[in-house]
Motif scaffolding. Sequence first.
Motif, PDB file in Angstrom:
ATOM      1  N   LEU A   1       9.542  13.173  -9.488  1.00  0.00           N
ATOM      2  CA  LEU A   1       9.193  12.471 -10.718  1.00  0.00           C
ATOM      3  C   LEU A   1       9.876  11.114 -10.820  1.00  0.00           C
ATOM      4  N   ARG A   2      11.116  11.045 -10.357  1.00  0.00           N
ATOM      5  CA  ARG A   2      11.831   9.769 -10.434  1.00  0.00           C
ATOM      6  C   ARG A   2      11.126   8.708  -9.589  1.00  0.00           C
ATOM      7  N   ARG A   3      10.733   9.092  -8.383  1.00  0.00           N
ATOM      8  CA  ARG A   3      10.013   8.140  -7.529  1.00  0.00           C
ATOM      9  C   ARG A   3       8.651   7.794  -8.112  1.00  0.00           C
ATOM     10  N   MET A   4       7.970   8.801  -8.655  1.00  0.00           N
ATOM     11  CA  MET A   4       6.652   8.537  -9.227  1.00  0.00           C
ATOM     12  C   MET A   4       6.726   7.568 -10.398  1.00  0.00           C
ATOM     13  N   SER A   5       7.846   7.554 -11.103  1.00  0.00           N
ATOM     14  CA  SER A   5       7.957   6.706 -12.290  1.00  0.00           C
ATOM     15  C   SER A   5       7.898   5.217 -11.951  1.00  0.00           C
ATOM     16  N   VAL A   6       8.141   4.867 -10.686  1.00  0.00           N
ATOM     17  CA  VAL A   6       8.074   3.454 -10.292  1.00  0.00           C
ATOM     18  C   VAL A   6       6.898   3.207  -9.332  1.00  0.00           C
ATOM     19  N   MET A   7       5.992   4.173  -9.237  1.00  0.00           N
ATOM     20  CA  MET A   7       4.801   4.028  -8.413  1.00  0.00           C
ATOM     21  C   MET A   7       3.585   3.867  -9.305  1.00  0.00           C
ATOM     22  N   ASP A   8       2.638   2.994  -8.892  1.00  0.00           N
ATOM     23  CA  ASP A   8       1.398   2.937  -9.659  1.00  0.00           C
ATOM     24  C   ASP A   8       0.508   4.100  -9.229  1.00  0.00           C
ATOM     25  N   GLN A   9      -0.583   4.302  -9.962  1.00  0.00           N
ATOM     26  CA  GLN A   9      -1.372   5.511  -9.725  1.00  0.00           C
ATOM     27  C   GLN A   9      -2.033   5.519  -8.345  1.00  0.00           C
ATOM     28  N   ASP A  10      -2.410   4.367  -7.834  1.00  0.00           N
ATOM     29  CA  ASP A  10      -3.006   4.331  -6.499  1.00  0.00           C
ATOM     30  C   ASP A  10      -1.986   4.705  -5.426  1.00  0.00           C
ATOM     31  N   GLN A  11      -0.733   4.324  -5.624  1.00  0.00           N
ATOM     32  CA  GLN A  11       0.319   4.699  -4.679  1.00  0.00           C
ATOM     33  C   GLN A  11       0.547   6.211  -4.699  1.00  0.00           C
ATOM     34  N   ILE A  12       0.482   6.806  -5.885  1.00  0.00           N
ATOM     35  CA  ILE A  12       0.666   8.253  -5.988  1.00  0.00           C
ATOM     36  C   ILE A  12      -0.487   8.985  -5.311  1.00  0.00           C
ATOM     37  N   VAL A  13      -1.697   8.510  -5.540  1.00  0.00           N
ATOM     38  CA  VAL A  13      -2.855   9.113  -4.869  1.00  0.00           C
ATOM     39  C   VAL A  13      -2.687   9.023  -3.354  1.00  0.00           C
ATOM     40  N   ALA A  14      -2.306   7.842  -2.863  1.00  0.00           N
ATOM     41  CA  ALA A  14      -2.159   7.644  -1.420  1.00  0.00           C
ATOM     42  C   ALA A  14      -1.073   8.533  -0.836  1.00  0.00           C
ATOM     43  N   ALA A  15      -0.037   8.820  -1.621  1.00  0.00           N
ATOM     44  CA  ALA A  15       1.059   9.657  -1.127  1.00  0.00           C
ATOM     45  C   ALA A  15       0.674  11.131  -1.068  1.00  0.00           C
ATOM     46  N   LEU A  16      -0.235  11.571  -1.931  1.00  0.00           N
ATOM     47  CA  LEU A  16      -0.492  13.007  -2.062  1.00  0.00           C
ATOM     48  C   LEU A  16      -1.783  13.490  -1.402  1.00  0.00           C
ATOM     49  N   VAL A  17      -2.797  12.638  -1.290  1.00  0.00           N
ATOM     50  CA  VAL A  17      -4.056  13.137  -0.729  1.00  0.00           C
ATOM     51  C   VAL A  17      -3.981  13.477   0.763  1.00  0.00           C
ATOM     52  N   PRO A  18      -2.994  12.971   1.527  1.00  0.00           N
ATOM     53  CA  PRO A  18      -2.906  13.450   2.911  1.00  0.00           C
ATOM     54  C   PRO A  18      -2.545  14.927   3.031  1.00  0.00           C
ATOM     55  N   VAL A  19      -2.004  15.529   1.965  1.00  0.00           N
ATOM     56  CA  VAL A  19      -1.665  16.952   2.011  1.00  0.00           C
ATOM     57  C   VAL A  19      -2.953  17.765   2.149  1.00  0.00           C
TER      58      VAL A  19
END
Length: 224
Positions: free
Chosen positions: A121-139
């Motif tokens: 959550l701490r890292r996500m708080s400084v990420m925009d939504q596209d960055q979060i999508v890019a980090a998680l959809v490879p799972v």
Amino acid sequence: MPRHARGFDVEAAHAYLLRRDRRLATWMRRLGPLPPEPRWRRPFDPVDALARAILFQQLSGKAASTIVGRVEAAIGSTRLHHDTLGRIDDVALRACGVSGNKALALRDLAAREADGQIPDLRRMSVMDQDQIVAALVPVRGIGRWTVEMMLMFRLGRPDVLPVDDLGIRKGAQRVDRLEAMPTPRQLAARGETWGPYRTYASLYLWKIADFAGEAKAPVNRSQD
């Protein structure tokens, strides 16, 4: 880096959309203001939430809850993580009712978490939504829609429009009195009107689809 708060001012979103879109505003007045999402204030663990999203896929809420309960009992924890999931082998997972594909997805998620690839959550708080999508959809087993539900219902990002969601498309069809549901591309273009509050517009579109009788039961959106 700017930090993103969990949640947004729904009164400001409501007033903005009333001014911005006459057709949507008609439905908004009919349905009344929507309150803030209570989950925006609740702590949650992204890895655990993603693991549960995987287990809930393509199942009724009751069936998925039963399987999750079996997995929790087998690992001796209500926290689904690489360390706790490591306590159970694939045979035992299958005995809990977890399909082979879902077991592979859970293993991939756990491995990526152990490798530091899943932002907390701490890292996500400084990420925009596209960055979060890019980090998680490879799972494995995690698609854009699942991440969008997390962005909307857990992180409270204000400008998310899940253009592939059937309920959203049905709601937009009803608002614009269309003969057919808009395509995802058409909906994305239509949604430009609602920015920067596309999340709030989406919440109305789901309600409009349900109100119109297009959906017989609320859809489980993986973040409940």
